[in-house]
Motif scaffolding. Structure first.
Motif, PDB file in Angstrom:
ATOM      1  N   THR A 174       0.834  -1.213   0.000  1.00 15.87           N
ATOM      2  CA  THR A 174       0.000   0.000   0.000  1.00 15.87           C
ATOM      3  C   THR A 174       0.865   1.259   0.000  1.00 15.87           C
ATOM      4  O   THR A 174       0.570   2.214  -0.716  1.00 15.87           O
ATOM      5  N   ALA A 175       1.945   1.276   0.772  1.00 20.33           N
ATOM      6  CA  ALA A 175       2.829   2.446   0.802  1.00 20.33           C
ATOM      7  C   ALA A 175       3.516   2.638  -0.550  1.00 20.33           C
ATOM      8  O   ALA A 175       3.679   3.768  -1.019  1.00 20.33           O
ATOM      9  N   ARG A 176       3.887   1.555  -1.182  1.00 18.43           N
ATOM     10  CA  ARG A 176       4.538   1.635  -2.496  1.00 18.43           C
ATOM     11  C   ARG A 176       3.551   2.151  -3.541  1.00 18.43           C
ATOM     12  O   ARG A 176       3.898   2.983  -4.398  1.00 18.43           O
ATOM     13  N   ALA A 177       2.283   1.718  -3.448  1.00 23.51           N
ATOM     14  CA  ALA A 177       1.262   2.188  -4.390  1.00 23.51           C
ATOM     15  C   ALA A 177       0.987   3.678  -4.191  1.00 23.51           C
ATOM     16  O   ALA A 177       0.761   4.409  -5.162  1.00 23.51           O
ATOM     17  N   GLU A 178       0.983   4.151  -2.929  1.00 25.00           N
ATOM     18  CA  GLU A 178       0.765   5.573  -2.660  1.00 25.00           C
ATOM     19  C   GLU A 178       1.876   6.433  -3.253  1.00 25.00           C
ATOM     20  O   GLU A 178       1.635   7.545  -3.713  1.00 25.00           O
ATOM     21  N   LEU A 179       3.095   5.907  -3.222  1.00 22.29           N
ATOM     22  CA  LEU A 179       4.232   6.654  -3.783  1.00 22.29           C
ATOM     23  C   LEU A 179       4.372   6.438  -5.287  1.00 22.29           C
ATOM     24  O   LEU A 179       5.288   6.981  -5.911  1.00 22.29           O
ATOM     25  N   LYS A 180       3.479   5.604  -5.874  1.00 21.83           N
ATOM     26  CA  LYS A 180       3.482   5.284  -7.302  1.00 21.83           C
ATOM     27  C   LYS A 180       4.834   4.719  -7.741  1.00 21.83           C
ATOM     28  O   LYS A 180       5.406   5.142  -8.735  1.00 21.83           O
ATOM     29  N   LEU A 181       5.326   3.750  -6.939  1.00 20.45           N
ATOM     30  CA  LEU A 181       6.581   3.077  -7.261  1.00 20.45           C
ATOM     31  C   LEU A 181       6.298   1.626  -7.642  1.00 20.45           C
ATOM     32  O   LEU A 181       5.371   1.012  -7.118  1.00 20.45           O
ATOM     33  N   THR A 182       7.100   1.096  -8.552  1.00 22.85           N
ATOM     34  CA  THR A 182       7.025  -0.336  -8.840  1.00 22.85           C
ATOM     35  C   THR A 182       7.979  -1.048  -7.887  1.00 22.85           C
ATOM     36  O   THR A 182       8.792  -0.405  -7.206  1.00 22.85           O
ATOM     37  N   GLN A 183       7.888  -2.381  -7.869  1.00 22.16           N
ATOM     38  CA  GLN A 183       8.816  -3.147  -7.025  1.00 22.16           C
ATOM     39  C   GLN A 183      10.252  -2.917  -7.483  1.00 22.16           C
ATOM     40  O   GLN A 183      11.162  -2.830  -6.661  1.00 22.16           O
ATOM     41  N   ARG A 184      10.440  -2.795  -8.797  1.00 20.26           N
ATOM     42  CA  ARG A 184      11.788  -2.559  -9.331  1.00 20.26           C
ATOM     43  C   ARG A 184      12.325  -1.194  -8.877  1.00 20.26           C
ATOM     44  O   ARG A 184      13.482  -1.070  -8.484  1.00 20.26           O
ATOM     45  N   ASP A 185      11.462  -0.153  -8.926  1.00 22.54           N
ATOM     46  CA  ASP A 185      11.888   1.182  -8.492  1.00 22.54           C
ATOM     47  C   ASP A 185      12.255   1.182  -7.007  1.00 22.54           C
ATOM     48  O   ASP A 185      13.268   1.775  -6.606  1.00 22.54           O
ATOM     49  N   LEU A 186      11.419   0.518  -6.209  1.00 22.66           N
ATOM     50  CA  LEU A 186      11.692   0.446  -4.771  1.00 22.66           C
ATOM     51  C   LEU A 186      12.990  -0.312  -4.508  1.00 22.66           C
ATOM     52  O   LEU A 186      13.784   0.086  -3.654  1.00 22.66           O
ATOM     53  N   ALA A 187      13.217  -1.380  -5.256  1.00 20.83           N
ATOM     54  CA  ALA A 187      14.445  -2.167  -5.089  1.00 20.83           C
ATOM     55  C   ALA A 187      15.672  -1.322  -5.408  1.00 20.83           C
ATOM     56  O   ALA A 187      16.681  -1.379  -4.694  1.00 20.83           O
ATOM     57  N   GLN A 188      15.594  -0.512  -6.460  1.00 21.25           N
ATOM     58  CA  GLN A 188      16.723   0.372  -6.796  1.00 21.25           C
ATOM     59  C   GLN A 188      16.935   1.419  -5.712  1.00 21.25           C
ATOM     60  O   GLN A 188      18.058   1.762  -5.377  1.00 21.25           O
ATOM     61  N   LYS A 189      15.834   1.897  -5.146  1.00 20.45           N
ATOM     62  CA  LYS A 189      15.915   2.933  -4.117  1.00 20.45           C
ATOM     63  C   LYS A 189      16.618   2.431  -2.855  1.00 20.45           C
ATOM     64  O   LYS A 189      17.349   3.183  -2.202  1.00 20.45           O
ATOM     65  N   VAL A 190      16.379   1.157  -2.488  1.00 17.97           N
ATOM     66  CA  VAL A 190      16.984   0.606  -1.274  1.00 17.97           C
ATOM     67  C   VAL A 190      18.202  -0.267  -1.586  1.00 17.97           C
ATOM     68  O   VAL A 190      18.746  -0.913  -0.703  1.00 17.97           O
ATOM     69  N   ASN A 191      18.596  -0.298  -2.873  1.00 18.67           N
ATOM     70  CA  ASN A 191      19.790  -1.024  -3.301  1.00 18.67           C
ATOM     71  C   ASN A 191      19.676  -2.535  -3.026  1.00 18.67           C
ATOM     72  O   ASN A 191      20.575  -3.148  -2.469  1.00 18.67           O
ATOM     73  N   GLU A 192      18.560  -3.104  -3.405  1.00 20.46           N
ATOM     74  CA  GLU A 192      18.328  -4.549  -3.296  1.00 20.46           C
ATOM     75  C   GLU A 192      17.807  -5.058  -4.629  1.00 20.46           C
ATOM     76  O   GLU A 192      17.491  -4.274  -5.529  1.00 20.46           O
ATOM     77  N   LYS A 193      17.686  -6.373  -4.752  1.00 20.47           N
ATOM     78  CA  LYS A 193      17.161  -6.971  -5.986  1.00 20.47           C
ATOM     79  C   LYS A 193      15.637  -6.903  -5.990  1.00 20.47           C
ATOM     80  O   LYS A 193      15.005  -6.973  -4.936  1.00 20.47           O
ATOM     81  N   PRO A 194      15.030  -6.803  -7.178  1.00 23.48           N
ATOM     82  CA  PRO A 194      13.565  -6.803  -7.247  1.00 23.48           C
ATOM     83  C   PRO A 194      12.947  -8.085  -6.684  1.00 23.48           C
ATOM     84  O   PRO A 194      11.854  -8.056  -6.122  1.00 23.48           O
ATOM     85  N   SER A 195      13.662  -9.205  -6.798  1.00 27.77           N
ATOM     86  CA  SER A 195      13.130 -10.467  -6.262  1.00 27.77           C
ATOM     87  C   SER A 195      13.001 -10.398  -4.741  1.00 27.77           C
ATOM     88  O   SER A 195      12.091 -11.003  -4.158  1.00 27.77           O
ATOM     89  N   VAL A 196      13.884  -9.642  -4.076  1.00 27.46           N
ATOM     90  CA  VAL A 196      13.811  -9.479  -2.621  1.00 27.46           C
ATOM     91  C   VAL A 196      12.536  -8.718  -2.254  1.00 27.46           C
ATOM     92  O   VAL A 196      11.827  -9.083  -1.311  1.00 27.46           O
ATOM     93  N   MET A 197      12.209  -7.697  -3.037  1.00 29.73           N
ATOM     94  CA  MET A 197      10.989  -6.921  -2.773  1.00 29.73           C
ATOM     95  C   MET A 197       9.761  -7.811  -2.954  1.00 29.73           C
ATOM     96  O   MET A 197       8.823  -7.764  -2.159  1.00 29.73           O
ATOM     97  N   GLN A 198       9.781  -8.659  -3.989  1.00 29.09           N
ATOM     98  CA  GLN A 198       8.656  -9.559  -4.231  1.00 29.09           C
ATOM     99  C   GLN A 198       8.488 -10.539  -3.067  1.00 29.09           C
ATOM    100  O   GLN A 198       7.367 -10.793  -2.620  1.00 29.09           O
ATOM    101  N   GLU A 199       9.605 -11.065  -2.563  1.00 27.17           N
ATOM    102  CA  GLU A 199       9.540 -12.010  -1.443  1.00 27.17           C
ATOM    103  C   GLU A 199       8.997 -11.339  -0.177  1.00 27.17           C
ATOM    104  O   GLU A 199       8.214 -11.938   0.559  1.00 27.17           O
ATOM    105  N   TYR A 200       9.414 -10.090   0.064  1.00 30.61           N
ATOM    106  CA  TYR A 200       8.923  -9.383   1.253  1.00 30.61           C
ATOM    107  C   TYR A 200       7.425  -9.113   1.146  1.00 30.61           C
ATOM    108  O   TYR A 200       6.691  -9.286   2.113  1.00 30.61           O
ATOM    109  N   GLU A 201       6.969  -8.694  -0.026  1.00 30.74           N
ATOM    110  CA  GLU A 201       5.546  -8.380  -0.175  1.00 30.74           C
ATOM    111  C   GLU A 201       4.672  -9.635  -0.140  1.00 30.74           C
ATOM    112  O   GLU A 201       3.542  -9.590   0.324  1.00 30.74           O
ATOM    113  N   SER A 202       5.207 -10.766  -0.623  1.00 30.22           N
ATOM    114  CA  SER A 202       4.415 -11.996  -0.621  1.00 30.22           C
ATOM    115  C   SER A 202       4.516 -12.738   0.710  1.00 30.22           C
ATOM    116  O   SER A 202       3.802 -13.708   0.927  1.00 30.22           O
ATOM    117  N   GLY A 203       5.416 -12.307   1.595  1.00 30.37           N
ATOM    118  CA  GLY A 203       5.547 -12.931   2.914  1.00 30.37           C
ATOM    119  C   GLY A 203       6.410 -14.176   2.909  1.00 30.37           C
ATOM    120  O   GLY A 203       6.324 -14.985   3.824  1.00 30.37           O
TER     121      GLY A 203
END
Length: 147
Positions: free
Chosen positions: A83-112
């Motif tokens: 929800t926070a990522r959607a409010e900031l209009k970021l994709t998982q890839r954009d968020l991953a670049q912002k925190v210097n992690e892989k997009p797959s890590v963001m997917q794993e965190y969001e899916s639990g």
């Protein structure tokens, strides 16, 4: 008898223990007066991995005392991230670049499915501006604390 008359034998070998594999050789060596070593080798001709049943008992104990798998990220954390990522209009890839992690890590965190890391959760909290650890998950982070 003087030193000059003594018989000197050059190159004679001293008697060393003879290792025999058959009982008949052993008896023959004893009759002839040879020195016979009777030390038994501890692992002679045996596979060292299968010497006893101790390793089987240890493996059974290990299976009985298995440690539970590490805990995964709570589903509430994944929902708060999404929800926070959607409010900031970021994709998982954009968020991953912002925190210097892989997009797959963001997917794993969001899916639990991810194992929580305090470092990654801290980076995500700062990037999203949402609390992801402790109580009140999903709350907006306030500014710096006033002292």
């Amino acid at each position: 008898m003087s030193e000059w008359d003594a018989q000197v034998v050059i190159g004679s070998k001293r008697q060393t223990p003879k290792v025999t594999k058959k009982d008949s050789d052993l008896n023959g060596a004893r009759r002839s007066g040879a020195v016979v070593g009777t030390d038994k080798k501890t692992a002679g001709g045996v596979n060292k991995g299968h010497q006893g049943t101790d390793h089987q008992k240890i493996a059974k104990l290990d299976r009985e005392n298995e440690v539970a798998p590490p805990s995964k990220v709570a589903p509430s954390v994944g929902r708060a991230m999404a929800t926070a990522r959607a409010e900031l209009k970021l994709t998982q890839r954009d968020l991953a670049q912002k925190v210097n992690e892989k997009p797959s890590v963001m997917q794993e965190y969001e899916s639990g499915k991810a194992i929580p890391s305090p470092q990654i959760l801290g980076k995500l909290e700062r990037a999203l501006g949402v609390k992801l650890r402790g109580s009140n998950i999903g709350e907006k982070l306030g500014g710096p604390k006033k002292s």
